[in-house]
Scaffold this motif. Structure first.
Motif, mmCIF file in Angstrom:
data_model
loop_
_atom_site.group_PDB
_atom_site.id
_atom_site.type_symbol
_atom_site.label_atom_id
_atom_site.label_comp_id
_atom_site.label_asym_id
_atom_site.label_seq_id
_atom_site.Cartn_x
_atom_site.Cartn_y
_atom_site.Cartn_z
ATOM 1 N N CYS A 51 0.923 -26.445 -33.868
ATOM 2 C CA CYS A 51 2.271 -26.111 -33.424
ATOM 3 C C CYS A 51 2.510 -26.670 -32.022
ATOM 4 C CB CYS A 51 2.477 -24.603 -33.409
ATOM 5 S SG CYS A 51 2.247 -23.797 -35.005
ATOM 6 N N ARG A 52 3.762 -26.940 -31.729
ATOM 7 C CA ARG A 52 4.158 -27.431 -30.405
ATOM 8 C C ARG A 52 5.407 -26.685 -29.957
ATOM 9 N NH1 ARG A 52 0.771 -31.442 -27.834
ATOM 10 N NH2 ARG A 52 -0.313 -32.547 -29.509
ATOM 11 N N HIS A 53 5.603 -26.642 -28.644
ATOM 12 C CA HIS A 53 6.828 -26.072 -28.095
ATOM 13 C C HIS A 53 7.792 -27.190 -27.694
ATOM 14 C CE1 HIS A 53 4.189 -22.502 -27.445
ATOM 15 N NE2 HIS A 53 5.299 -21.869 -27.769
ATOM 16 N N SER A 54 9.071 -26.951 -27.963
ATOM 17 C CA SER A 54 10.093 -27.870 -27.477
ATOM 18 C C SER A 54 10.298 -27.635 -25.987
ATOM 19 C CB SER A 54 11.405 -27.640 -28.228
ATOM 20 O OG SER A 54 11.964 -26.390 -27.853
ATOM 21 N N ASP A 55 11.104 -28.486 -25.363
ATOM 22 C CA ASP A 55 11.381 -28.332 -23.932
ATOM 23 C C ASP A 55 12.039 -26.995 -23.621
ATOM 24 O OD1 ASP A 55 10.311 -30.817 -23.490
ATOM 25 O OD2 ASP A 55 12.250 -31.853 -23.513
ATOM 26 N N SER A 56 12.716 -26.424 -24.628
ATOM 27 C CA SER A 56 13.388 -25.141 -24.422
ATOM 28 C C SER A 56 12.528 -23.948 -24.832
ATOM 29 C CB SER A 56 14.710 -25.106 -25.197
ATOM 30 O OG SER A 56 14.462 -25.261 -26.588
ATOM 31 N N GLY A 57 11.276 -24.228 -25.257
ATOM 32 C CA GLY A 57 10.368 -23.148 -25.605
ATOM 33 C C GLY A 57 10.333 -22.762 -27.058
ATOM 34 N N VAL A 58 11.070 -23.487 -27.916
ATOM 35 C CA VAL A 58 11.066 -23.183 -29.350
ATOM 36 C C VAL A 58 9.778 -23.709 -29.973
ATOM 37 C CG1 VAL A 58 12.227 -23.582 -31.555
ATOM 38 C CG2 VAL A 58 13.573 -23.252 -29.469
ATOM 39 N N LEU A 59 9.143 -22.893 -30.807
ATOM 40 C CA LEU A 59 7.898 -23.285 -31.454
ATOM 41 C C LEU A 59 8.195 -24.115 -32.696
ATOM 42 C CD1 LEU A 59 4.788 -22.804 -31.191
ATOM 43 C CD2 LEU A 59 5.080 -21.041 -32.948
ATOM 44 N N HIS A 60 7.637 -25.312 -32.767
ATOM 45 C CA HIS A 60 7.796 -26.184 -33.927
ATOM 46 C C HIS A 60 6.465 -26.266 -34.668
ATOM 47 C CE1 HIS A 60 11.811 -27.458 -32.912
ATOM 48 N NE2 HIS A 60 11.427 -27.893 -31.723
ATOM 49 N N ASP A 61 6.498 -26.030 -35.962
ATOM 50 C CA ASP A 61 5.300 -26.044 -36.788
ATOM 51 C C ASP A 61 5.451 -27.128 -37.855
ATOM 52 O OD1 ASP A 61 3.095 -25.593 -38.310
ATOM 53 O OD2 ASP A 61 3.480 -23.472 -38.685
ATOM 54 N N PRO A 62 4.622 -28.190 -37.822
ATOM 55 C CA PRO A 62 4.753 -29.262 -38.815
ATOM 56 C C PRO A 62 4.173 -28.916 -40.176
ATOM 57 C CG PRO A 62 2.949 -29.743 -37.326
ATOM 58 C CD PRO A 62 3.595 -28.486 -36.815
ATOM 59 N N ALA A 63 3.639 -27.703 -40.348
ATOM 60 C CA ALA A 63 2.958 -27.349 -41.600
ATOM 61 C C ALA A 63 3.858 -27.538 -42.821
ATOM 62 C CB ALA A 63 2.462 -25.909 -41.539
ATOM 63 N N GLY A 64 5.096 -27.074 -42.729
ATOM 64 C CA GLY A 64 5.996 -27.188 -43.874
ATOM 65 C C GLY A 64 6.233 -28.622 -44.285
ATOM 66 N N SER A 65 6.404 -29.507 -43.299
ATOM 67 C CA SER A 65 6.626 -30.923 -43.593
ATOM 68 C C SER A 65 5.395 -31.544 -44.243
ATOM 69 C CB SER A 65 6.969 -31.677 -42.303
ATOM 70 O OG SER A 65 8.153 -31.183 -41.731
ATOM 71 N N VAL A 66 4.205 -31.174 -43.769
ATOM 72 C CA VAL A 66 2.966 -31.720 -44.318
ATOM 73 C C VAL A 66 2.799 -31.295 -45.781
ATOM 74 C CG1 VAL A 66 0.452 -31.626 -44.174
ATOM 75 C CG2 VAL A 66 1.808 -31.862 -42.089
ATOM 76 N N VAL A 67 2.970 -30.018 -46.062
ATOM 77 C CA VAL A 67 2.788 -29.519 -47.420
ATOM 78 C C VAL A 67 3.839 -30.108 -48.360
ATOM 79 C CG1 VAL A 67 2.821 -27.458 -48.872
ATOM 80 C CG2 VAL A 67 1.673 -27.403 -46.653
ATOM 81 N N ALA A 68 5.087 -30.173 -47.906
ATOM 82 C CA ALA A 68 6.156 -30.717 -48.752
ATOM 83 C C ALA A 68 5.903 -32.182 -49.091
ATOM 84 C CB ALA A 68 7.502 -30.548 -48.057
ATOM 85 N N ALA A 69 5.494 -32.971 -48.095
ATOM 86 C CA ALA A 69 5.249 -34.397 -48.336
ATOM 87 C C ALA A 69 4.071 -34.593 -49.284
ATOM 88 C CB ALA A 69 4.996 -35.111 -47.012
ATOM 89 N N ALA A 70 3.015 -33.799 -49.103
ATOM 90 C CA ALA A 70 1.847 -33.937 -49.971
ATOM 91 C C ALA A 70 2.179 -33.547 -51.410
ATOM 92 C CB ALA A 70 0.703 -33.073 -49.440
ATOM 93 N N GLN A 71 2.905 -32.467 -51.592
ATOM 94 C CA GLN A 71 3.259 -32.050 -52.945
ATOM 95 C C GLN A 71 4.236 -33.022 -53.601
ATOM 96 O OE1 GLN A 71 4.473 -27.940 -52.284
ATOM 97 N NE2 GLN A 71 2.414 -27.214 -52.775
ATOM 98 N N ALA A 72 5.116 -33.628 -52.792
ATOM 99 C CA ALA A 72 6.015 -34.647 -53.341
ATOM 100 C C ALA A 72 5.243 -35.873 -53.812
ATOM 101 C CB ALA A 72 7.054 -35.051 -52.295
ATOM 102 N N ALA A 73 4.064 -36.095 -53.223
ATOM 103 C CA ALA A 73 3.213 -37.214 -53.627
ATOM 104 C C ALA A 73 2.234 -36.813 -54.731
ATOM 105 C CB ALA A 73 2.441 -37.737 -52.416
#
Length: 211
Positions: free
Chosen positions: A140-162
């Protein structure tokens, strides 16, 4: 015919489901390290055998000079580490030979996690043998405004689409006794960050073999 005789044969070693927590020792992880030594070593030991063929995929993609790919210094060091562990390593997916294990890193901040996830899964599925494994490192990473971004959903979606099978989500964390060792704060985010990122996510996917 028994049920076991109808199972598809794999070109890689039998899949072993590991612990869902990798304890990495007391030292905190460097959040800017693309290939943390203890995590890469765990992944190699858990998901490959000596002599296996491996591919490293990182993001952002390596730069190219003419027809040559130029890996980053940390990726070059990781390739050397893999060879020291008696695996055959490459960061070029066009070698013409299928690989048993792909390890992909999103530990450098992906500006677009959807694009990054699609990039690594595309390269992985083209390179992996049937029965091969894709291991993705992310956090996870924080944006400049402090919002937590989690790439997990994108990783799982891309893998399942493949058409990859989602096998496991592992937490990799430095632990001292029963306490997770605090990682250094992200530069410029301490005043606004609402969460303390103390672990690395390890996602494991299988390219299923077909009979």
């Amino acid at each position: 015919m028994s049920a076991s005789s109808r199972r598809p044969r794999s070109t890689s070693a039998a899949v072993r489901v590991p612990s869902t927590l990798w304890a990495l020792g007391p030292a905190p992880l460097d959040p800017d390290d693309r290939w943390p030594d203890p995590i890469l070593s765990h992944a190699i030991a858990e998901f490959s055998e000596p002599g296996s063929r491996m591919l490293l995929v990182d993001w952002p993609a390596p730069t190219a000079r003419g027809n040559l790919r130029v890996p980053s210094p940390d990726t070059a060091a990781a390739l050397a580490q893999i060879r020291e562990l008696d695996r055959l390593s490459s960061d070029a997916p066009d070698s013409g030979e299928s690989v048993d294990l792909v390890v992909a890193s999103l530990l450098r901040d992906p500006v677009n996690p959807v694009r990054a996830a699609e990039y690594i899964t595309t390269l992985a599925t083209e390179a992996m043998a049937m029965g091969g494994l894709l291991v993705v490192l992310s956090r996870c990473r924080h944006s400049d405004s402090g919002v937590l971004h989690d790439p997990a959903g994108s990783v799982v979606a891309a893998a399942q689409a493949a058409d990859l099978l989602y096998l496991q989500h592992i937490i990799a964390a430095p632990i001292s006794g029963t306490t997770i060792t605090a990682a250094p704060a992200e530069p410029g985010s301490s005043a606004v960050a609402r969460h303390h990122v103390a672990h690395t996510d390890v996602f494991v996917f299988l390219q299923p073999a077909h009979g």
